[in-house]
Motif scaffolding. Structure first.
Motif, PDB file in Angstrom:
ATOM      1  N   GLY A  70       0.750  -1.236  -0.047  1.00 54.56           N
ATOM      2  CA  GLY A  70      -0.067  -0.092  -0.211  1.00 54.56           C
ATOM      3  C   GLY A  70       0.306   1.454   0.020  1.00 54.56           C
ATOM      4  O   GLY A  70       0.840   2.058   0.871  1.00 54.56           O
ATOM      5  N   HIS A  71       2.002   1.447  -1.013  1.00 55.68           N
ATOM      6  CA  HIS A  71       2.722   2.425  -1.064  1.00 55.68           C
ATOM      7  C   HIS A  71       1.915   3.050  -2.336  1.00 55.68           C
ATOM      8  O   HIS A  71       3.101   2.397  -3.429  1.00 55.68           O
ATOM      9  CB  HIS A  71       4.007   1.794  -0.999  1.00 55.68           C
ATOM     10  CG  HIS A  71       4.320   1.681   0.663  1.00 55.68           C
ATOM     11  ND1 HIS A  71       4.007   2.319   1.748  1.00 55.68           N
ATOM     12  CD2 HIS A  71       4.850   0.706   1.032  1.00 55.68           C
ATOM     13  CE1 HIS A  71       4.302   1.611   2.739  1.00 55.68           C
ATOM     14  NE2 HIS A  71       4.669   0.398   2.196  1.00 55.68           N
ATOM     15  N   ALA A  72       2.248   4.194  -2.274  1.00 57.69           N
ATOM     16  CA  ALA A  72       1.682   5.578  -3.920  1.00 57.69           C
ATOM     17  C   ALA A  72       2.867   6.842  -3.331  1.00 57.69           C
ATOM     18  O   ALA A  72       1.977   6.882  -2.201  1.00 57.69           O
ATOM     19  CB  ALA A  72       1.166   4.792  -4.784  1.00 57.69           C
ATOM     20  N   ASP A  73       3.141   7.279  -4.746  1.00 55.26           N
ATOM     21  CA  ASP A  73       3.127   8.627  -4.657  1.00 55.26           C
ATOM     22  C   ASP A  73       2.055   9.383  -5.284  1.00 55.26           C
ATOM     23  O   ASP A  73       1.288   8.659  -6.247  1.00 55.26           O
ATOM     24  CB  ASP A  73       4.314   8.867  -5.086  1.00 55.26           C
ATOM     25  CG  ASP A  73       5.862   8.525  -4.311  1.00 55.26           C
ATOM     26  OD1 ASP A  73       5.588   8.813  -3.025  1.00 55.26           O
ATOM     27  OD2 ASP A  73       6.875   7.589  -4.966  1.00 55.26           O
ATOM     28  N   ILE A  74       1.496  10.724  -5.317  1.00 60.03           N
ATOM     29  CA  ILE A  74       0.334  10.697  -5.422  1.00 60.03           C
ATOM     30  C   ILE A  74       0.850  12.733  -5.986  1.00 60.03           C
ATOM     31  O   ILE A  74       0.830  13.177  -5.520  1.00 60.03           O
ATOM     32  CB  ILE A  74      -0.668  10.641  -4.535  1.00 60.03           C
ATOM     33  CG1 ILE A  74      -0.925   9.669  -4.244  1.00 60.03           C
ATOM     34  CG2 ILE A  74      -1.773  11.796  -5.758  1.00 60.03           C
ATOM     35  CD1 ILE A  74      -2.185   9.281  -2.970  1.00 60.03           C
ATOM     36  N   LEU A  75       0.277  12.888  -7.632  1.00 59.74           N
ATOM     37  CA  LEU A  75       0.420  14.438  -7.439  1.00 59.74           C
ATOM     38  C   LEU A  75      -1.274  13.614  -9.057  1.00 59.74           C
ATOM     39  O   LEU A  75      -1.412  13.540  -9.102  1.00 59.74           O
ATOM     40  CB  LEU A  75       1.377  14.227  -8.889  1.00 59.74           C
ATOM     41  CG  LEU A  75       1.639  15.299  -9.961  1.00 59.74           C
ATOM     42  CD1 LEU A  75       2.034  16.739  -9.308  1.00 59.74           C
ATOM     43  CD2 LEU A  75       2.553  15.611 -10.970  1.00 59.74           C
ATOM     44  N   GLY A  97       0.690  14.644  -2.436  1.00 64.19           N
ATOM     45  CA  GLY A  97       0.962  13.320  -1.260  1.00 64.19           C
ATOM     46  C   GLY A  97       1.346  12.595  -2.043  1.00 64.19           C
ATOM     47  O   GLY A  97       1.959  11.704  -2.469  1.00 64.19           O
ATOM     48  N   ALA A  98       1.045  11.483  -0.430  1.00 63.10           N
ATOM     49  CA  ALA A  98       1.474   9.631  -0.596  1.00 63.10           C
ATOM     50  C   ALA A  98      -0.061   9.129   0.218  1.00 63.10           C
ATOM     51  O   ALA A  98      -0.898   9.117   0.903  1.00 63.10           O
ATOM     52  CB  ALA A  98       2.307   9.505   0.193  1.00 63.10           C
ATOM     53  N   TYR A  99      -0.235   7.601   0.018  1.00 59.12           N
ATOM     54  CA  TYR A  99      -0.613   6.529   0.268  1.00 59.12           C
ATOM     55  C   TYR A  99      -0.528   5.519   0.513  1.00 59.12           C
ATOM     56  O   TYR A  99       0.634   5.263  -0.250  1.00 59.12           O
ATOM     57  CB  TYR A  99      -1.723   6.131  -1.311  1.00 59.12           C
ATOM     58  CG  TYR A  99      -2.038   5.089  -1.086  1.00 59.12           C
ATOM     59  CD1 TYR A  99      -3.399   5.197   0.039  1.00 59.12           C
ATOM     60  CD2 TYR A  99      -2.029   3.440  -1.237  1.00 59.12           C
ATOM     61  CE1 TYR A  99      -4.522   3.902  -0.304  1.00 59.12           C
ATOM     62  CE2 TYR A  99      -2.539   2.706  -0.725  1.00 59.12           C
ATOM     63  CZ  TYR A  99      -3.792   2.942  -0.285  1.00 59.12           C
ATOM     64  OH  TYR A  99      -5.055   1.457   0.514  1.00 59.12           O
ATOM     65  N   GLU A 100      -0.438   5.255   2.001  1.00 58.84           N
ATOM     66  CA  GLU A 100       0.386   4.649   2.534  1.00 58.84           C
ATOM     67  C   GLU A 100      -0.459   3.939   3.617  1.00 58.84           C
ATOM     68  O   GLU A 100      -1.237   4.360   4.315  1.00 58.84           O
ATOM     69  CB  GLU A 100       1.569   4.965   3.341  1.00 58.84           C
ATOM     70  CG  GLU A 100       2.277   4.266   3.823  1.00 58.84           C
ATOM     71  CD  GLU A 100       3.649   4.956   4.753  1.00 58.84           C
ATOM     72  OE1 GLU A 100       4.702   4.217   5.315  1.00 58.84           O
ATOM     73  OE2 GLU A 100       3.998   5.642   4.066  1.00 58.84           O
ATOM     74  N   ASP A 101      -0.324   2.312   3.317  1.00 63.67           N
ATOM     75  CA  ASP A 101      -1.435   1.021   4.490  1.00 63.67           C
ATOM     76  C   ASP A 101      -3.139   2.026   4.071  1.00 63.67           C
ATOM     77  O   ASP A 101      -3.014   2.086   5.753  1.00 63.67           O
ATOM     78  CB  ASP A 101      -0.706   1.336   6.037  1.00 63.67           C
ATOM     79  CG  ASP A 101       0.844   1.431   5.608  1.00 63.67           C
ATOM     80  OD1 ASP A 101       1.373  -0.035   4.520  1.00 63.67           O
ATOM     81  OD2 ASP A 101       0.942   1.106   6.590  1.00 63.67           O
ATOM     82  N   GLY A 132      -9.722   5.165   6.137  1.00 58.65           N
ATOM     83  CA  GLY A 132     -10.991   4.485   6.612  1.00 58.65           C
ATOM     84  C   GLY A 132     -12.479   4.908   5.720  1.00 58.65           C
ATOM     85  O   GLY A 132     -11.876   6.026   4.390  1.00 58.65           O
ATOM     86  N   PRO A 133     -13.123   4.762   5.973  1.00 57.70           N
ATOM     87  CA  PRO A 133     -14.261   5.131   5.763  1.00 57.70           C
ATOM     88  C   PRO A 133     -14.694   6.148   5.841  1.00 57.70           C
ATOM     89  O   PRO A 133     -14.380   7.267   5.924  1.00 57.70           O
ATOM     90  CB  PRO A 133     -15.604   4.607   6.087  1.00 57.70           C
ATOM     91  CG  PRO A 133     -14.843   3.128   6.543  1.00 57.70           C
ATOM     92  CD  PRO A 133     -13.560   3.894   6.888  1.00 57.70           C
ATOM     93  N   PRO A 134     -14.950   7.282   4.812  1.00 61.74           N
ATOM     94  CA  PRO A 134     -15.697   8.855   4.899  1.00 61.74           C
ATOM     95  C   PRO A 134     -16.125   9.650   6.918  1.00 61.74           C
ATOM     96  O   PRO A 134     -17.685   8.455   6.393  1.00 61.74           O
ATOM     97  CB  PRO A 134     -15.857   9.331   4.119  1.00 61.74           C
ATOM     98  CG  PRO A 134     -15.672   8.236   2.729  1.00 61.74           C
ATOM     99  CD  PRO A 134     -15.720   6.818   3.120  1.00 61.74           C
TER     100      PRO A 134
END
Length: 145
Positions: A70-75, A97-101, A132-134
């Motif tokens: 669950g790791h990604a860089d975001i643009l 940003g980043a997506y992690e776990d 998590g959920p909104p």
């Protein structure tokens, strides 16, 4: 003098697809394939409520380093249309940003020169997080300008 304008946002649409799949390995979650290592593009729409009221249409690039962990860089770039602090028009936000776990943490800034009407000269930035959920009413968005 700085000001803060607070609203809430909720994703209303998400369409993600692979641009590059480095290893030919990945997994499918909720009908979408995510490469273990690779690049995807996502078209995402948002609804904003509160003192930030309107809609956003965003194009994101995700660079997955390890989708199983669950790791990604975001643009991304988002065209917001609506009102911010009672001023109406449109503007463009740049997302990093980043997506992690399972959680997203990011920074959003207003890009100069791309606003219209009463938002033509808008400046500012916001830090956002989604995990998590909104929550009821969406995620918090506070634009500091």
């Amino acid at each position: 003098m700085s000001t803060e304008t607070t609203g809430r946002f909720m994703p209303t649409g998400w369409d993600e697809s692979v641009i590059e799949d480095i290893d030919g390995e990945g997994e499918t979650k909720n009908g979408t394939y995510y490469p273990s290592r690779g690049v995807t593009a996502a078209k995402v729409t948002f609804q904003y409520t509160g003192d930030v009221e309107g809609t956003g249409a965003t194009t994101y690039l995700f660079a997955y380093r390890d989708s199983k962990a669950g790791h990604a860089d975001i643009l991304g770039y988002e065209r917001f249309t609506g009102s911010i602090g009672g001023r109406t028009g449109s503007c463009v936000f740049r997302h990093t940003g980043a997506y992690e776990d399972g959680a997203v943490s990011g920074h959003v800034e207003v890009l100069p020169g791309l606003g219209t009407d009463e938002l033509a000269d808008l400046t500012g930035s916001a830090d956002v997080s989604m995990a998590g959920p909104p929550p009821e009413g969406g995620y918090e968005f506070t634009l500091k300008s």
